[in-house]
Design an enzyme around this catalytic site. Structure first.
Site, PDB file in Angstrom:
ATOM      1  N   ILE A 238      -4.045   4.601   0.687  1.00 38.30           N
ATOM      2  CA  ILE A 238      -4.665   4.967   1.983  1.00 38.30           C
ATOM      3  C   ILE A 238      -5.776   6.053   2.029  1.00 38.30           C
ATOM      4  CG2 ILE A 238      -3.894   5.870   4.100  1.00 38.30           C
ATOM      5  CD1 ILE A 238      -1.061   4.853   3.041  1.00 38.30           C
TER       6      ILE A 238
ATOM      7  N   PHE B 165       0.935  -1.120   0.098  1.00 38.30           N
ATOM      8  CA  PHE B 165       0.038  -0.121   0.022  1.00 38.30           C
ATOM      9  C   PHE B 165       0.828   1.168  -0.075  1.00 38.30           C
ATOM     10  CE2 PHE B 165       0.739  -1.214   4.308  1.00 38.30           C
ATOM     11  CZ  PHE B 165       1.236   0.120   5.002  1.00 38.30           C
ATOM     12  N   CYS B 166       0.189   2.190  -0.427  1.00 40.60           N
ATOM     13  CA  CYS B 166       1.019   3.710  -0.440  1.00 40.60           C
ATOM     14  C   CYS B 166      -0.179   4.950  -0.163  1.00 40.60           C
ATOM     15  CB  CYS B 166       1.809   3.950  -1.621  1.00 40.60           C
ATOM     16  SG  CYS B 166       0.693   3.643  -3.127  1.00 40.60           S
ATOM     17  N   THR B 167       0.317   5.984  -0.476  1.00 45.09           N
ATOM     18  CA  THR B 167      -0.577   7.254  -0.080  1.00 45.09           C
ATOM     19  C   THR B 167      -1.917   7.140  -0.946  1.00 45.09           C
ATOM     20  OG1 THR B 167       1.265   8.307   0.673  1.00 45.09           O
ATOM     21  CG2 THR B 167      -0.695   9.466   0.268  1.00 45.09           C
TER      22      THR B 167
ATOM     23  N   CYS C 152       2.548   2.070  -4.937  1.00 39.06           N
ATOM     24  CA  CYS C 152       2.270   0.292  -4.665  1.00 39.06           C
ATOM     25  C   CYS C 152       1.776  -0.420  -5.849  1.00 39.06           C
ATOM     26  CB  CYS C 152       1.391   0.172  -3.348  1.00 39.06           C
ATOM     27  SG  CYS C 152      -0.057   0.974  -3.804  1.00 39.06           S
TER      28      CYS C 152
END
Length: 310
Positions: A206, A177-179, A184
């Site tokens: 996220i 996952f990433c912002t 990702c």
């Protein structure tokens, strides 16, 4: 929402053969809609975060989606009371998110997208290896419970971290996952190329998880770092309590702001002993300009530039 400003994080991996020619008309579309922020263009697609009124964001999105290649451009929204960006910029890049590994192309191969509503079930599986693909200072602010922190300073370090720590024959399921989803997504393309079979990534990142998953069901712990003047947002997408050091860009909390090594706009406990005298003097001068402009109720002194940058 009562807040006047809409913040839109957007990206899409899509082949843009004419990305150089797109730069000027895209910048003009941002200016026409009074949009601030930065958008990146590359052969592999578009990425960035921008902000404006509701009308301005809708106008820019309509302009983008008039291009058949960008009709389904991914975007997430949050809201704030004040404009979180000072400038309007379009930059040309080799990559819209820099991994630095030739041949990694999410347009050709990508992992399995996981909708936010299905994310909790996936990462609760004990057989799933959960990796946070963001940088160390971002992870320190908040992350999913049980996530592995690669402790990377830049995304370029991610491939070496994977090679040194994980084996496709042993780690059968990997979730990342990433912002906002872009980092990702590219990481999943890299992982597939390294031989990992079951690779998953959080669709929309996220921020989309915050939008769609009720806080009482959340497996997130802390705030989420964002790349604008809000610095962080909470699960309800309201602005967090962190500031950011303008010298080293590190997020700083209330305790760090109380440190003797914190000087607004100049230094913080993370960098006070590493700054060169030249950098320190430049930061002091910059902060004086900002404070003077604020006292005179003038625009931010670095906020005048409208740029289309190579």
């Amino acid at each position: 929402m009562s807040q006047a400003i809409v913040v839109a994080a957007l990206y899409k991996f899509v082949t843009l053969e004419d990305y150089i020619e797109l730069r000027e008309p895209l910048l003009q579309a941002m200016l026409d809609n009074n949009v601030k922020g930065t958008l990146l263009l590359a052969h592999e697609g578009i990425n960035g975060t921008v902000s404006a009124t509701r009308e301005g964001i809708d106008g820019l999105l309509a302009w983008l989606r008039n291009d058949p290649r960008l009709v389904d451009v991914d975007h997430k929204e949050s809201y704030c009371d004040e404009q979180p960006f000072y400038r309007t910029k379009v930059k040309l890049k080799k990559e819209i998110v820099t991994l630095g590994v030739p041949g990694v192309d999410p347009n050709q191969a990508v992992g399995t997208y996981v909708e936010p509503k299905d994310w909790n079930a996936l990462i609760s599986d004990p057989e799933v290896l959960l990796i946070d693909t963001r940088n160390d200072y971002e992870v320190a602010i908040g992350t999913f419970k049980g996530a592995i922190d690669p402790k990377t300073e830049t995304f370029r370090e991610f491939p070496e971290y994977i090679k040194a720590n994980f084996d496709p024959s042993k780690h059968k399921k990997v979730a990342m996952f990433c912002t906002g989803g872009i980092r990702c997504e590219k990481a999943s393309s890299y992982m597939l190329g390294e031989g990992f079979d079951a690779v998953y990534h959080l669709k929309g990142g996220i921020l989309k998880y915050f939008e769609e998953v009720p806080q009482e069901e959340s497996l997130w712990d802390g705030d989420c770092f964002v790349f604008d003047n809000r610095v962080t947002v909470r699960h309800d997408l309201s602005e967090g309590e962190y500031d950011q050091c303008h010298a080293c860009r590190h997020p700083i909390n209330a305790q760090e702001r109380a440190s003797e090594h914190y000087s607004p706009g100049v230094s913080c406990p993370h960098c006070w002993d590493t700054l060169s005298e030249k950098t320190r003097r430049s930061a002091i001068d910059r902060q004086k300009q900002i404070e003077l402009a604020k006292a005179r109720n003038l625009p931010h002194p670095i906020g005048y530039n409208y740029k289309a940058e190579a």
